[in-house]
Design a protein around this motif. Structure first.
Motif, mmCIF file in Angstrom:
data_model
loop_
_atom_site.group_PDB
_atom_site.id
_atom_site.type_symbol
_atom_site.label_atom_id
_atom_site.label_comp_id
_atom_site.label_asym_id
_atom_site.label_seq_id
_atom_site.Cartn_x
_atom_site.Cartn_y
_atom_site.Cartn_z
ATOM 1 N N THR A 1 0.835 -1.202 0.000
ATOM 2 C CA THR A 1 0.000 0.000 0.000
ATOM 3 C C THR A 1 0.870 1.251 0.000
ATOM 4 O OG1 THR A 1 -0.087 -0.082 2.385
ATOM 5 C CG2 THR A 1 -1.938 -1.083 1.208
ATOM 6 N N CYS A 2 2.028 1.142 0.636
ATOM 7 C CA CYS A 2 2.882 2.314 0.774
ATOM 8 C C CYS A 2 3.356 2.832 -0.579
ATOM 9 C CB CYS A 2 4.089 1.961 1.632
ATOM 10 S SG CYS A 2 4.948 3.395 2.232
ATOM 11 N N SER A 3 3.928 1.929 -1.385
ATOM 12 C CA SER A 3 4.525 2.389 -2.644
ATOM 13 C C SER A 3 3.458 2.899 -3.616
ATOM 14 C CB SER A 3 5.325 1.264 -3.292
ATOM 15 O OG SER A 3 4.473 0.187 -3.587
ATOM 16 N N ALA A 4 2.301 2.236 -3.602
ATOM 17 C CA ALA A 4 1.252 2.675 -4.523
ATOM 18 C C ALA A 4 0.789 4.083 -4.163
ATOM 19 C CB ALA A 4 0.078 1.708 -4.492
ATOM 20 N N GLY A 5 0.615 4.338 -2.876
ATOM 21 C CA GLY A 5 0.115 5.642 -2.453
ATOM 22 C C GLY A 5 1.127 6.748 -2.648
ATOM 23 N N ASP A 6 2.407 6.429 -2.534
ATOM 24 C CA ASP A 6 3.447 7.445 -2.616
ATOM 25 C C ASP A 6 3.530 8.085 -3.987
ATOM 26 O OD1 ASP A 6 4.167 7.226 -0.095
ATOM 27 O OD2 ASP A 6 5.990 6.058 -0.410
ATOM 28 N N SER A 7 3.337 7.276 -5.018
ATOM 29 C CA SER A 7 3.609 7.783 -6.359
ATOM 30 C C SER A 7 2.354 7.739 -7.190
ATOM 31 C CB SER A 7 4.684 6.920 -7.008
ATOM 32 O OG SER A 7 4.285 5.570 -6.943
ATOM 33 N N GLN A 8 1.409 8.592 -6.863
ATOM 34 C CA GLN A 8 0.182 8.586 -7.630
ATOM 35 C C GLN A 8 0.424 9.187 -9.010
ATOM 36 O OE1 GLN A 8 -3.109 11.052 -7.150
ATOM 37 N NE2 GLN A 8 -4.529 9.386 -6.654
ATOM 38 N N THR A 9 -0.189 8.572 -10.002
ATOM 39 C CA THR A 9 -0.037 9.026 -11.380
ATOM 40 C C THR A 9 -0.988 10.188 -11.670
ATOM 41 O OG1 THR A 9 0.649 6.826 -12.122
ATOM 42 C CG2 THR A 9 -0.325 8.272 -13.778
ATOM 43 N N VAL A 10 -0.442 11.220 -12.317
ATOM 44 C CA VAL A 10 -1.270 12.341 -12.774
ATOM 45 C C VAL A 10 -1.826 11.966 -14.146
ATOM 46 C CG1 VAL A 10 -1.197 14.762 -13.522
ATOM 47 C CG2 VAL A 10 0.027 14.057 -11.452
ATOM 48 N N VAL A 11 -3.131 12.129 -14.323
ATOM 49 C CA VAL A 11 -3.757 11.672 -15.572
ATOM 50 C C VAL A 11 -4.264 12.855 -16.400
ATOM 51 C CG1 VAL A 11 -5.478 10.138 -16.604
ATOM 52 C CG2 VAL A 11 -4.494 9.560 -14.383
ATOM 53 N N ILE A 12 -3.844 12.874 -17.659
ATOM 54 C CA ILE A 12 -4.204 13.943 -18.592
ATOM 55 C C ILE A 12 -5.019 13.337 -19.731
ATOM 56 C CG2 ILE A 12 -3.279 15.764 -20.113
ATOM 57 C CD1 ILE A 12 -2.271 16.094 -17.240
ATOM 58 N N GLY A 13 -6.102 13.994 -20.128
ATOM 59 C CA GLY A 13 -6.895 13.535 -21.267
ATOM 60 C C GLY A 13 -6.702 14.463 -22.457
ATOM 61 N N LEU A 14 -6.481 13.886 -23.615
ATOM 62 C CA LEU A 14 -6.354 14.681 -24.841
ATOM 63 C C LEU A 14 -7.321 14.140 -25.887
ATOM 64 C CD1 LEU A 14 -4.918 16.776 -26.700
ATOM 65 C CD2 LEU A 14 -3.287 14.979 -27.270
ATOM 66 N N ALA A 15 -8.320 14.952 -26.225
ATOM 67 C CA ALA A 15 -9.340 14.514 -27.173
ATOM 68 C C ALA A 15 -9.186 15.225 -28.501
ATOM 69 C CB ALA A 15 -10.735 14.812 -26.618
ATOM 70 N N ALA A 16 -9.342 14.470 -29.571
ATOM 71 C CA ALA A 16 -9.401 15.061 -30.909
ATOM 72 C C ALA A 16 -9.741 13.983 -31.913
ATOM 73 C CB ALA A 16 -8.076 15.696 -31.292
ATOM 74 N N ASP A 17 -10.210 14.402 -33.047
ATOM 75 C CA ASP A 17 -10.452 13.490 -34.156
ATOM 76 C C ASP A 17 -9.102 12.987 -34.663
ATOM 77 O OD1 ASP A 17 -11.903 12.079 -35.980
ATOM 78 O OD2 ASP A 17 -12.605 13.816 -37.134
ATOM 79 N N SER A 18 -9.095 11.884 -35.394
ATOM 80 C CA SER A 18 -7.820 11.403 -35.908
ATOM 81 C C SER A 18 -7.324 12.347 -37.004
ATOM 82 C CB SER A 18 -7.970 9.982 -36.450
ATOM 83 O OG SER A 18 -8.781 10.010 -37.587
ATOM 84 N N GLY A 19 -6.015 12.419 -37.116
ATOM 85 C CA GLY A 19 -5.413 13.309 -38.111
ATOM 86 C C GLY A 19 -5.510 14.772 -37.749
ATOM 87 N N CYS A 20 -5.668 15.058 -36.455
ATOM 88 C CA CYS A 20 -5.820 16.449 -36.037
ATOM 89 C C CYS A 20 -4.669 16.952 -35.185
ATOM 90 C CB CYS A 20 -7.140 16.632 -35.304
ATOM 91 S SG CYS A 20 -8.527 16.649 -36.444
ATOM 92 N N GLY A 21 -3.561 16.246 -35.244
ATOM 93 C CA GLY A 21 -2.358 16.761 -34.588
ATOM 94 C C GLY A 21 -2.102 16.261 -33.183
ATOM 95 N N LYS A 22 -2.731 15.144 -32.788
ATOM 96 C CA LYS A 22 -2.495 14.633 -31.438
ATOM 97 C C LYS A 22 -1.058 14.136 -31.263
ATOM 98 C CE LYS A 22 -5.785 11.596 -31.225
ATOM 99 N NZ LYS A 22 -6.585 11.695 -32.445
#
Ligand code: ADP
Length: 355
Positions: free
Chosen positions: A1-22
């Motif tokens: 439990t310790c290691s999982a809690g220590d390093s929480q992942t920051v989550v970013i969402g990027l939305a776009a149609d395909s071929g739009c520069g993602k």
């Protein structure tokens, strides 16, 4: 439990149609974090995942529940929620966010089939990019920050022609037809996500050339939501005022049709926002420093960092206009957000773990 809690992942969402520069955006983002992202070593060569020291970028196409044949049989497109497994997407993003590795499916873009899964370990920053990062409310609630790339139809068309006609030999008619065929589902399921985005990069035809239909010169708007935790919008000259600025002159070389900036408060889907707009393109990237020095809250670590990033990737599409500039700035804002989230975490729970 310790290691999982220590390093929480920051989550970013990027939305776009395909071929739009993602992908281009992702290359700029990972560069800000100081490393090029590459496919996982020794895995499936058709993996859509990109991994660097700090970031892992997963493509949400991997959560297709129907492969190409299945979609054809049922008569649904990849844009249709029925072709995507949001339960699994939610479970896996939630697991990664809490520090647990997952076996993520792989959608093979070449064969249109689902390949055996790959192991995704929790990174410092997880980016989920694709058609539906903000569609499902449960997934949306896991996002620490979200971005929508809003490419207008005219510009989308110009880019598709560039790529599919010049590089892949498709005809003008077939490109038109494929855009038209996607439009109903795009309007129903993809476009509405932009109201949830913390930042929207809107790409429109220029207003500097009357009746322009070439789609080469672009008007790009960075729409930034107010009141988002760990994110304070960029501004030009004075926060909250409304300003039009033509930087061309002694300090910035501009050829026809010139460059025009605009900044001011506004509303977007009944949210309070700040909008920074750039119409036109740079002649000389090294002179961008002049523009950069008039922008505030850009989350740079040293004077000229935006200009340095832009010069470093001058060969990426959009480097001479607002798409590249605003993608770079959003990358810096995400680095800032990440640092704020992790420093507030390590500052507080440290005492708790010691005790
Ligand atoms: P995606 O990952 O969303 O499919 P890419 O980043 O691979 O998109 O870009 C697809 C194509 O669109 C590029 O090859 C390029 O032709 C065009 N493109 C993307 N971004 C820009 C931009 N900012 N300016 C001009 N063309 C662009």
């Amino acid at each position: 439990t310790c290691s999982a809690g220590d390093s929480q992942t920051v989550v970013i969402g990027l939305a776009a149609d395909s071929g739009c520069g993602k992908s281009t955006f992702m290359r700029r983002l990972t560069s800000v974090f100081g490393g090029a992202a590459e496919p996982p070593k020794g895995g499936n060569p058709d993996s859509n995942t990109l991994i660097s020291d700090m970031t892992t970028v997963i493509c949400l196409d991997d959560y297709h529940s129907l492969d190409r044949t299945g979609r054809k049989e049922k008569g649904v497109t990849a844009l249709d929620p029925r072709a995507n497994d949001f339960d699994l997407m939610y479970e896996q993003v939630k697991a990664i966010k809490s520090g647990v590795a997952v076996d993520k499916p792989i959608y093979n873009h070449v064969t249109g089939l689902l390949d055996p899964p790959e192991l995704i370990k929790p990174p410092k920053i997880l980016v989920i990019e694709g058609l539906h990062p903000m569609f499902d409310e449960r997934v949306r609630d896991l996002l620490d920050f979200s971005i929508y790339l809003d490419i207008s139809n005219e510009v989308k068309f110009a880019w598709k022609i560039q790529r599919d006609m010049a590089e892949r030999g498709h005809s003008l008619e077939s490109i038109k037809a494929s855009i038209e065929a996607r439009k109903p589902d795009f309007d129903a399921y993809i476009d509405p996500q932009k109201k949830y985005a913390d930042a929207v990069i809107e790409v429109l035809p220029t207003q500097l050339i009357p009746d322009d239909n070439e789609g080469k010169v672009l008007r790009v708007r960075l729409i930034m939501k107010e009141g988002v935790k760990h994110f304070s919008p960029v501004y030009l000259f004075d926060e909250g005022s409304t300003i039009s600025w033509i930087p061309c002159g002694r300090k910035l070389t501009c050829s026809y049709p010139g460059i025009k900036f605009h900044y001011g408060p506004d509303t977007y889907f009944s949210n309070e926002v700040s909008i920074l707009e750039m119409d036109g393109q740079f002649d000389r990237l090294d002179e961008l420093i002049y523009v950069e020095s008039h922008l505030s809250n850009i989350s740079t670590k040293f004077y000229g960092e935006v200009t340095q990033q832009m010069l470093k990737h001058a060969d990426f599409p959009g480097s001479n206009n607002g798409t590249g500039l605003f993608q770079t700035i959003v990358g810096l804002k995400i680095r800032d957000l990440y640092e704020q989230i992790t420093s507030s975490k390590t500052a507080a729970p440290l005492e708790a773990t010691k005790a």
